[in-house]
Design a protein around this motif. Structure first.
Motif, mmCIF file in Angstrom:
data_model
loop_
_atom_site.group_PDB
_atom_site.id
_atom_site.type_symbol
_atom_site.label_atom_id
_atom_site.label_comp_id
_atom_site.label_asym_id
_atom_site.label_seq_id
_atom_site.Cartn_x
_atom_site.Cartn_y
_atom_site.Cartn_z
ATOM 1 N N VAL B 40 78.687 -14.855 43.739
ATOM 2 C CA VAL B 40 80.121 -14.787 43.449
ATOM 3 C C VAL B 40 80.884 -14.302 44.677
ATOM 4 C CG1 VAL B 40 81.865 -13.676 42.003
ATOM 5 C CG2 VAL B 40 79.695 -14.418 41.000
ATOM 6 N N LEU B 41 80.333 -13.284 45.333
ATOM 7 C CA LEU B 41 80.985 -12.733 46.514
ATOM 8 C C LEU B 41 81.200 -13.807 47.572
ATOM 9 C CD1 LEU B 41 81.984 -10.133 47.932
ATOM 10 C CD2 LEU B 41 79.705 -9.971 48.965
ATOM 11 N N SER B 42 80.149 -14.664 47.765
ATOM 12 C CA SER B 42 80.254 -15.680 48.814
ATOM 13 C C SER B 42 81.399 -16.645 48.519
ATOM 14 C CB SER B 42 78.924 -16.432 48.966
ATOM 15 O OG SER B 42 78.694 -17.250 47.852
ATOM 16 N N VAL B 43 81.627 -16.925 47.228
ATOM 17 C CA VAL B 43 82.729 -17.828 46.878
ATOM 18 C C VAL B 43 84.072 -17.185 47.225
ATOM 19 C CG1 VAL B 43 83.901 -19.017 44.997
ATOM 20 C CG2 VAL B 43 81.416 -18.971 45.085
ATOM 21 N N PHE B 44 84.211 -15.885 46.911
ATOM 22 C CA PHE B 44 85.450 -15.188 47.266
ATOM 23 C C PHE B 44 85.677 -15.227 48.776
ATOM 24 C CE2 PHE B 44 85.055 -12.980 43.080
ATOM 25 C CZ PHE B 44 86.266 -13.406 42.588
ATOM 26 N N LEU B 45 84.616 -14.934 49.520
ATOM 27 C CA LEU B 45 84.751 -14.933 50.978
ATOM 28 C C LEU B 45 85.137 -16.326 51.473
ATOM 29 C CD1 LEU B 45 81.776 -12.648 52.058
ATOM 30 C CD2 LEU B 45 84.208 -12.083 51.861
ATOM 31 N N ALA B 46 84.486 -17.348 50.872
ATOM 32 C CA ALA B 46 84.786 -18.717 51.301
ATOM 33 C C ALA B 46 86.232 -19.079 51.023
ATOM 34 C CB ALA B 46 83.845 -19.697 50.603
ATOM 35 N N CYS B 47 86.801 -18.508 49.968
ATOM 36 C CA CYS B 47 88.201 -18.774 49.664
ATOM 37 C C CYS B 47 89.124 -17.993 50.602
ATOM 38 C CB CYS B 47 88.529 -18.378 48.220
ATOM 39 S SG CYS B 47 87.771 -19.460 47.016
ATOM 40 N N ALA B 48 88.649 -16.867 51.095
ATOM 41 C CA ALA B 48 89.498 -16.013 51.926
ATOM 42 C C ALA B 48 89.518 -16.465 53.377
ATOM 43 C CB ALA B 48 89.024 -14.567 51.828
ATOM 44 N N PHE B 49 88.343 -16.813 53.918
ATOM 45 C CA PHE B 49 88.274 -17.082 55.356
ATOM 46 C C PHE B 49 88.419 -18.556 55.674
ATOM 47 C CE2 PHE B 49 85.929 -13.022 55.087
ATOM 48 C CZ PHE B 49 86.786 -12.295 55.883
ATOM 49 N N GLY B 50 88.874 -18.818 56.883
ATOM 50 C CA GLY B 50 89.062 -20.188 57.333
ATOM 51 C C GLY B 50 90.036 -20.157 58.482
#
Lengths: 259, 364
Positions: B40-50
Motif C-alpha cells: 500500500v505504501l508503494s502505491v502512495f509513494l508512486a502517486c506522490a512522486f514524479g
C-alpha cells in the motif's frame, strides 16, 4: 498368491527401434522381484512404464488386476511408490518437507497437511532412524542419507508396492546392503531394477532377465543365475557359488571377448 | 510435532540449520504482515512522486475523494488529474505486471527445474513483442479493440514457449545451459521479427512511444488500460496457487512428480498457457520488462523456502512492490523525462544473473 503388479505383452519402440518386445511379468504380494540385464536391455524403460513416466498403451500394465490407465495419477500413487536416485537440484527442501511430500497423493494441491500427515511423516522418519535430521536441508545430506530420506517419503506415501529404479547404484557397499535390508524388513511387495547381481541374488525372491527387450529367463535366483546365462546375456565368465546360508555368490572371472 | 531444537547429528554440527524450517516459517509470517503494508505504501509513494511532487496528504485526500466520495476542498483539479487519472492507474498496472511476471517466473523455474528460467530469458517476452508488432502491421481497425493486442501477445508468448520446447530446452535431460541457450536462440529470432514489424508499421504515429514501449514502459497507462492486466495476473496467480504443491513436486523432476500423483503432462500444458497469458498481457500493456520474473522468486525463496504455497503469493506481492519502486525511479532519475523501466530492471537483473551463473559454475 495374490497378483499385485502385472504387465501383459508390453511393447515399446522409439523411432521404429523396438526397446521392449512383449514383456510379461508378474509380481505377487509381498514378493521381492528383481529385473536384471545388461545396459540397454530395457530395464529402466520397463519400470518407467509401470510408474507412468512413459505413456502406456491400454491393457498392458495392471495394478491389483486393474488397468493402470483406469487409475488417476493420485490413485496409482496411493498404490505404488517409487524410490529413485534423486538428482541434485537447485531447489531445496528440509528433510521434513521432503518426507511430507509423500502425502501429496492424499491432499488437494492447495490443502494443508493434516495432523495425520504429520504423524505418518514422523513415523517414517523414526522408521529409518533419521528423526534428528528433520530440519536439515536435503541438499546437504550425503548420498546414502538422501536415499534413506526418500525411502521415508515412500513410507509416508503409504503405498504398499515399492518400485526401485536403481536407488542404491551410486552408493557405497554399506549403504547398498543396509538400504536393501531396510526395504526387505518392510515385508512388502517390491519390484526393482538391479545392476549389482550379488545384491539381486541376495534380496530377490524372483528374477527376470532382460536382454535386447526380451525376457530371456525368469525364476528364483538359483534357477536363473547360471554360468551359461552369465555368458550368453552378460558376456562374462562367472563362477556361481552357493554359500552356507543358502545364498548365491557370483564371482566374475573375466569378460568374454566379442566374437 | 513442533520441536524447536533438535540435536544435530555429529559430523555436521551446523546448529543453525537444525532450526531452518521454523526460522523460515517465522520469516514467512513476518513478511505477510510487512509486505501488504509496503504494498500500500508503494502505491502512495508512486502517486506522490514524479516529475512534480504531490504531497502525501493531498494524495490521501484525492484517493479518499475518488474511492469513498469524501469531498475535500484543499485539492485542485490538477492534483486530481495527476493522482487519480495518471499515477494511480499506473501504479496499479505496475503492481499487476510486476506480480504477474514474478509469479510466472516462479512457475517456469519450477517447471524447468532451473533457477535461471524467466519469461525474458526464455524468449517468451520476445515472442509476445514480435506478435504485437505484427499486430501493428496487419491490425487495421482491430487495433481499436482492447483485446486485439493482448491476444496477439498471448499467441506470441505461446509460440515462443513451443519453440523453446521444440529446440529441446525443456527436455528432462537438458542442462540449465541448454535451456538458457534455447531461450536465447528463440529470443534473438523473435526480437528480429518484432523490430522488423515496428520498422514497417507506417501507421504508428509516434515512433517514440513505440520505442519506449519496446524497452518497457508504464507511461501512458490510463484507467481503461489496466483492467485486462489486473485480471490476467490475478487469475494466473490464483491458478498457480491452487496447484501449489504440484509445483513443489515438479522441482523434483517429472518422474518423481508423476510417482507422487501429478499428471505432469497435463499440468505443464496448462502452466504454459497461463504463463503465456500472464506474460503476453504484460508485454502488450507495458512492453518488455525483463528479469523481474527471474529475480523476485529468488528473493522470495531465500526468505521462505521452496514451498510454492508461500512462494506464489509472496512473489506476487514482492514483484508488484519491486516494479512500482522501479517505476518511481524511472520517473524521477531523468525528470521531467522518463527512463524506460525495462532498462532499470535489466540493470538490476543482469548483474544478479551473472552472479548466479558464477555461483553455479560447478554444475553443467
Amino acid at each position: 498368491m495374490q497378483l499385485r503388479l502385472e504387465t501383459k505383452q508390453l511393447n515399446y519402440s522409439i523411432d521404429g527401434f523396438d526397446i521392449l518386445k512383449g514383456i510379461s511379468i508378474n509380481v505377487e504380494d509381498k514378493k521381492m522381484v528383481g529385473i536384471i540385464g545388461p545396459n540397454g536391455s530395457g530395464k529402466t524403460t520397463l519400470l518407467k512404464h509401470i510408474y507412468r513416466a512413459l505413456p502406456s498403451e491400454y491393457k498392458k500394465v495392471f495394478i491389483d488386476g486393474r488397468d493402470i490407465e483406469n487409475y488417476t495419477h493420485k490413485q496409482s500413487a496411493r498404490k505404488l511408490t517409487v524410490v529413485r536416485q534423486e538428482n541434485s537440484s537447485d531447489f531445496d527442501f528440509t528433510v521434513e518437507k521432503m518426507v511430507l511430500l509423500g502425502r501429496a497423493p492424499y491432499r488437494r494441491s492447495f490443502e494443508s497437511y493434516t495432523k495425520e500427515d504429520m504423524q505418518f511423516a514422523d513415523d517414517a522418519l523414526n522408521a529409518i532412524g533419521m528423526e534428528a535430521y528433520r530440519y536439515r536441508s536435503f541438499n546437504t545430506l550425503s548420498g546414502g542419507e538422501k536415499q534413506r530420506v526418500l525411502i521415508a517419503r515412500s513410507l509416508a506415501q503409504q503405498a504398499d508396492i515399492f518400485v526401485l529404479d536403481e536407488p542404491t547404484n551410486h552408493l557405497d557397499v554399506h549403504y547398498q546392503w543396509s538400504i536393501m535390508a531396510l526395504i526387505r524388513r518392510l515385508n512388502t511387495t517390491v519390484l526393482g531394477v538391479y545392476h549389482n547381481l550379488n545384491l539381486a541374488a541376495q534380496f530377490c525372491d524372483e528374477l527376470y532377465v532382460l536382454c535386447s527387450g526380451h525376457v530371456v529367463a525368469s525364476g528364483t535366483p538359483k534357477e536363473v543365475l547360471t554360468p551359461k546365462l552369465m555368458a550368453e546375456v552378460f558376456g562374462v565368465e562367472a563362477d556361481i557359488m552357493q554359500l552356507k546360508n543358502g545364498r548365491l555368490q557370483l564371482v566374475i572371472n573375466e569378460a568374454m571377448t566379442a566374437q | 510435532m513442533i520441536k524447536n531444537r533438535v540435536a544435530t547429528p555429529n559430523g555436521y554440527g551446523d546448529i543453525d540449520k537444525s532450526n531452518i524450517s521454523s526460522v523460515k516459517k517465522h520469516r514467512y509470517i513476518a513478511s505477510f504482515i510487512l509486505l501488504p503494508f509496503l504494498y500500500v505504501l508503494s502505491v502512495f509513494l508512486a502517486c506522490a512522486f514524479g516529475s512534480s511532487t504531490v504531497p502525501i496528504e493531498k494524495v490521501i485526500l484525492v484517493l479518499k475523494q475518488e474511492l469513498f466520495g469524501i469531498v475535500s476542498e484543499i485539492i485542485t483539479p490538477s492534483d486530481i488529474y495527476i493522482v487519480w487519472n495518471l499515477r494511480f492507474p499506473r501504479a496499479l498496472l505496475a503492481l499487476a505486471a510486476g506480480g504477474g511476471l514474478a509469479v510466472a517466473g516462479a512457475a517456469m523455474q519450477s517447471v524447468t527445474k532451473n533457477v535461471m528460467a524467466d519469461p525474458y530469458v526464455l524468449g517468451i517476452s520476445s515472442g509476445a513483442l514480435a506478435f504485437v508488432s505484427i499486430g501493428f502491421m496487419i491490425g487495421g481497425v482491430m487495433l481499436n479493440t482492447k483485446w486485439f493486442l493482448p491476444l496477439m501477445a498471448f499467441g506470441g508468448a505461446l509460440f515462443a514457449l513451443l519453440m523453446v520446447f521444440a529446440v529441446g530446452g525443456f527436455s528432462n535431460t537438458s542442462s540449465p545451459a541448454r535451456l538458457v541457450l534455447s531461450g536465447l536462440a528463440v529470443s534473438i529470432t523473435l526480437n528480429a521479427v518484432g523490430q522488423y514489424g515496428i520498422y514497417n508499421a507506417k501507421n504508428i504515429s509516434s515512433s517514440n512511444a513505440v520505442v519506449s514501449w519496446m524497452m518497457g514502459s508504464l507511461g501512458g497507462s490510463r484507467w481503461a488500460d489496466v483492467w485486462i492486466p489486473i485480471l490476467s495476473s490475478l487469475l494466473g496467480t490464483a491458478f498457480f496457487l491452487l496447484n501449489a504443491r504440484s509445483f513443489d513436486l515438479m522441482t523434483l523432476g517429472d518422474e518423481t512428480a508423476i510417482s507422487l500423483g501429478v499428471n505432469t503432462r497435463h499440468l505443464k500444458r496448462l502452466a504454459f498457457i497461463v504463463v503465456a497469458m500472464m506474460c503476453g498481457v504484460s508485454v502488450a500493456s507495458c512492453g518488455i520488462i525483463g528479469l523481474v520474473g527471474f529475480m523476485v522468486p529468488h528473493i522470495v525463496r531465500f526468505i521462505t523456502g521452496t514451498e510454492h504455497r508461500r512462494v506464489f503469493p509472496l512473489s506476487f506481492l514482492v514483484g508488484g512492490i519491486f516494479l512500482v519502486c522501479m517505476d518511481i525511479l524511472a520517473r524521477i532519475i531523468l525528470a521531467p523525462n522518463e527512463l524506460p523501466i525495462g532498462i532499470l530492471t535489466a540493470l538490476c537483473g543482469g548483474p544478479y544473473f551473472v552472479w548466479l551463473l558464477r555461483k553455479n559454475k560447478g554444475r553443467g
